[in-house]
Design an enzyme around this catalytic site. Structure first.
Site, PDB file in Angstrom:
ATOM      1  N   ASP A  65       7.900   5.369  -0.456  1.00  0.00           N
ATOM      2  CA  ASP A  65       9.077   6.233  -0.624  1.00  0.00           C
ATOM      3  C   ASP A  65      10.379   5.446  -0.496  1.00  0.00           C
ATOM      4  O   ASP A  65      10.919   5.267   0.599  1.00  0.00           O
ATOM      5  CB  ASP A  65       9.042   7.360   0.410  1.00  0.00           C
ATOM      6  CG  ASP A  65       7.861   8.298   0.192  1.00  0.00           C
ATOM      7  OD1 ASP A  65       7.252   8.220  -0.890  1.00  0.00           O
ATOM      8  OD2 ASP A  65       7.553   9.090   1.092  1.00  0.00           O
ATOM      9  N   GLU A  78      -1.723   7.075   6.507  1.00  0.00           N
ATOM     10  CA  GLU A  78      -1.194   6.207   7.563  1.00  0.00           C
ATOM     11  C   GLU A  78      -1.212   6.880   8.942  1.00  0.00           C
ATOM     12  O   GLU A  78      -0.868   6.253   9.941  1.00  0.00           O
ATOM     13  CB  GLU A  78       0.267   5.819   7.252  1.00  0.00           C
ATOM     14  CG  GLU A  78       0.477   5.177   5.898  1.00  0.00           C
ATOM     15  CD  GLU A  78       0.845   6.186   4.818  1.00  0.00           C
ATOM     16  OE1 GLU A  78       1.149   5.757   3.700  1.00  0.00           O
ATOM     17  OE2 GLU A  78       0.807   7.416   5.102  1.00  0.00           O
ATOM     18  N   ASP A 115      -2.261  10.174  -1.469  1.00  0.00           N
ATOM     19  CA  ASP A 115      -1.059   9.984  -0.669  1.00  0.00           C
ATOM     20  C   ASP A 115      -1.415   9.957   0.824  1.00  0.00           C
ATOM     21  O   ASP A 115      -2.501  10.373   1.232  1.00  0.00           O
ATOM     22  CB  ASP A 115      -0.069  11.110  -0.951  1.00  0.00           C
ATOM     23  CG  ASP A 115       1.379  10.706  -0.702  1.00  0.00           C
ATOM     24  OD1 ASP A 115       1.610   9.611  -0.158  1.00  0.00           O
ATOM     25  OD2 ASP A 115       2.281  11.491  -1.059  1.00  0.00           O
TER      26      ASP A 115
END
Length: 801
Positions: A493, A432, A429
């Site tokens: 998400d 970024e 995950d």
């Protein structure tokens, strides 16, 4: 961040005294120097600067274009799989006013004054229309420019940044740029390649920025840079687009098709092909944010099996490490006692475990102290810890520096014991938030590394799983050019709403047109419904079973399918009707695994996405240019998910014959049709003539051998052949040849029985190696069954009429 509208600026007239003037643009080439594989130009800009412009022929249909205000930089690239290419043959001719470079596939013309590069199809010698042309005449009121030609801009600090400007023909469409959630055809938009946590799947923000796109003019363009990139795709002008790079160097590969499939293959020749994920990864993944204990995890899988749901993976979000802060890469053994035993018990039921991680180490933990002591973190120019750029995660975090091989080895040392106890994969995950005010171990700046960080992060974890299991796998959120080499990614998400479902599909199609074959999304949406946040307690907002079913139907016809969210996403939590429909579709998914895995093998070899925009299969049909809510799943299925609360939608069927999967009726294509699809139906067609291989019902992917192998033939044409691929087993060749009312089918050898199902024709007689076969009825068709352990040849005599 959105800002208040400056209405004074919005409503201002064109002020000729305030038209933007670039620092400079290319004016002419002074001389050229032939070099191995291409030609270098010494050019003059409008401010009398001398710059180098270089053309390198990489392949007969690929040219590399480079320019720098200082000197052209060369060096290793994380995005490319090789740094040099043997130059193909080409011809160079000087026509005084312009230079011509010709390969087997393309002809490049470089005009001396004013400077302009134009590229033509080499086989179309009579044409005056290039498929690619720099724009040098997009002007406003006389000599001023609306969009300036190729050249340089100057930022507020006086630093030069580079710009390319390209001509656009009327009706030209553009696809790709990574996982972009904005309208499918990117013409008329302003896009940014800068990796961020998108926060939803309906804005311009993107987790996966791939600096590659394709045009219906027949070319692809790969900007070989990790610096921030701004694409003004008609946002300034209706006749030009411009590419702006926050760097002094322009570096891009121009790829000629004109077929999109060929362009994608060439892009993968440059940046790498995706390996096929493990076969079990194509099964159903169940997840939640988050399961909190071993007891809960084991109860979920017991219920999954008791309710007869196929499932291969259960994913644990960060609470497997406790209540935070994360990541420490160590089990919370109070909530998950004896995790090795838990994993073993789950595995005995056919279920593997995936664990959540991210690359940020929290202060106050043993892992943080180790990373700090050994210098494995990304540091600021003054040597201190440079925190992630996203304060959502907090600031007391050290970011692992994946340009440091020892930092990679440190993370591997934390993850290896988890693999040793049986963990199957990691959800990689985030990624970024790589620091910008930073200097990395190998000397690169934070600005240069920010976009590349997801590539290096996922590479490290993927390669570890590959070494351990023989096949690599991650479940990643962020990506950049080359990330297709480290599958799988998912779509980030999303909220639980139909709007976000439609946007998620658009992002998936966009990502597929960026050279990435495998990708997934959170079935049901990750977050609550947007309306839930108007409630006192969002977690109590009622879930939408219709949305869940529609999203699951889309997921079943995606390369990978995982249900995940803040609320429970187990099918039975949506009520009896949703549970029954979900079971039906997941069982269908598992029966289709021979088709799905075989298509995955093709995607790995060609670079084609498994979720395939119709324009990729039917490029000559302008009706497909803007279709972003239906797609091909592999070569043979046309899927049109329902993405609104209504059961009604319009579907476009391209020219050809199509068979409705549910009623087996033939439909003529080349038209729009209105479809009414009750909740249990996803609009679905099979390309007439296709062979669809299917397997037995399964509770998990490795439960049984492929016995029987069912071969469904849909309105057979003259000749079709395919190979049914099995992991670590020889492929099973299948083909048929039709002559009039005789259909000859060859298949095998297979692991056991072979069932041949025929739709669209009636079988009068069936013969296998001289012996008559029983012809049995099935819904919409007929079938025969033979022993497939040896290669079989079946002759079907078809009835007249």
């Amino acid at each position: 961040m959105n800002k208040a509208i400056d209405w004074h600026t919005v409503c201002s007239p064109l002020n000729l005294c305030d038209v933007y003037v670039p620092a400079s643009h290319l004016r002419r080439w002074i001389e050229y120097i032939p070099r191995e594989g291409g030609v270098a130009f010494r050019c003059e800009t409008t401010d009398r600067r001398t710059v180098e412009f270089r053309l390198d022929i990489v392949m007969p249909d690929v040219v590399r274009v480079r320019m720098n205000a200082d000197r052209i930089r060369s060096g290793p690239s994380d995005m490319l799989i090789q740094q040099d290419w043997p130059p193909p043959p080409y011809d160079l001719k000087d026509h005084e006013d312009y230079l011509v470079l010709t390969t087997e596939r393309i002809r490049l013309e470089v005009q001396r004054l004013p400077w302009q590069l134009r590229v033509f199809d080499a086989q179309s010698l009579g044409t005056t229309m290039p498929f690619f042309s720099q724009r040098i005449d997009d002007r406003v009121y006389g000599s001023r420019y609306e969009v300036a030609p190729i050249g340089f801009d100057r930022d507020p600090n006086g630093r030069l940044t580079v710009r390319e400007t390209v001509a656009v023909t009327p009706g030209e469409c553009f696809y790709g740029f990574g996982e972009k959630f904005t309208p499918w055809n990117k013409w008329g938009q302003e896009l940014v390649s800068w990796t961020v946590d998108a926060g939803n799947v309906s804005s311009h923000r993107s987790y996966k920025n791939i600096p590659f796109f394709m045009s219906t003019a027949g070319y692809g363009l790969f900007v070989h840079s990790s610096y921030p990139i701004l694409y003004r795709m008609g946002s300034e002008s209706s006749i030009s687009y411009s590419i702006h790079v926050d760097d002094s160097q322009l570096d891009y590969f121009l790829i000629y098709g004109p077929d999109f499939k060929h362009i994608l293959k060439r892009y993968c020749d440059l940046t790498g092909y995706a390996p096929v994920p493990p076969r079990w990864a194509f099964g159903f993944w169940i997840s939640r944010c988050s399961y909190q204990s071993r007891q809960e995890v084991e109860a979920i899988i017991r219920e999954m099996r008791a309710r007869d749901f196929p499932c291969d993976v259960i994913h644990l979000d960060p609470w497997w490490m406790g209540n935070g802060p994360w990541s420490t890469y160590e089990w919370d053994t109070e909530s998950f006692p004896n995790p090795k035993e838990m994993i073993r018990r789950l595995r005995a039921q056919g279920v593997r475990v995936c664990l959540w991680i991210h690359p940020y180490i929290p202060k106050g933990t043993k892992a943080y102290d180790e990373v700090l002591a050994k210098g494995y973190y990304v540091h600021s120019p003054d040597g201190h810890v440079s925190p992630p750029v996203d304060y959502f995660l907090g600031t007391d975090l050290a970011v692992l520096d994946f340009t440091n091989p020892q930092a990679c080895a440190w993370l591997e040392s934390k993850l290896q014991p988890l693999l040793d106890m049986g963990v199957a994969a990691f959800k990689t995950d985030f990624g970024e938030q790589a620091p910008v005010d930073a200097v990395y171990y190998d000397g690169r700046s934070g600005v240069e590394m920010h976009n590349l960080y997801p590539l290096l992060y996922n590479r490290t974890v993927f390669e570890l799983t590959r070494r351990h299991y023989g096949r690599g796998l991650v479940w990643g959120r962020s990506a950049y050019a080359g990330s297709q080499r480290y599958p799988v990614q998912w779509g980030g998400d999303s909220y639980g709403s139909f709007d976000q479902l439609a946007s998620q599909m658009r992002g998936l199609l966009s990502y597929g047109m960026s050279g990435v074959p495998f990708c997934s999304h959170d079935v049901g949406g990750f977050d609550y419904s947007p309306s839930a946040f108007d409630w006192p307690k969002p977690e109590e907002y009622p879930k939408d079973p219709v949305l869940y079913v529609r999203w699951l139907q889309f997921g079943v016809f995606s390369s990978h399918v995982r249900a995940h969210g803040k609320q429970p996403r187990e099918p039975w939590t949506y009520g009896p009707q949703a549970e029954e429909i979900a079971r039906r579709y997941l069982k269908l998914r598992y029966r289709l695994l021979p088709y799905i895995y075989s298509e995955a093998m093709k995607s790995a070899q060609t670079g084609l996405p498994m979720v395939r925009p119709l324009v990729l299969e039917f490029q000559s049909d302008p009706n497909t240019y803007s279709l972003d809510s239906q797609y091909m799943f592999g070569e043979s299925f046309l899927v049109a998910p329902i993405v609104t609360p209504s059961n009604h939608r319009l579907v476009y069927l391209p020219p050809g014959d199509w068979v409705d999967y549910w009623n087996k009726r033939l439909v003529k294509g080349g038209c729009w049709i209105e479809v009414e699809a009750p909740l249990e139906i996803i609009p679905l067609w099979v390309r007439a003539g296709a062979i669809i291989p299917m397997g037995p019902e399964l509770s998990y992917v490795e439960e049984k051998p492929l016995d029987p192998l069912t071969l469904e033939l849909y309105w057979p044409k003259d000749f079709v052949e395919t190979i049914v691929q099995e992991e670590d087993q020889p492929g099973i060749p299948v083909r048929y040849k039709r002559k009039g009312k005789t259909l000859n089918i060859e298949a095998g050898p297979a692991p056991g029985q072979v069932e041949i199902v025929l739709y669209g024709e009636s079988i009068k007689e069936a013969i296998c190696h001289g012996a008559a076969l029983n012809v049995l009825p099935c819904p919409g068709g007929q079938f025969v069954r033979v022993d497939g352990s040896k290669r079989v040849s079946v002759v079907l005599r078809l009835a007249e009429g």
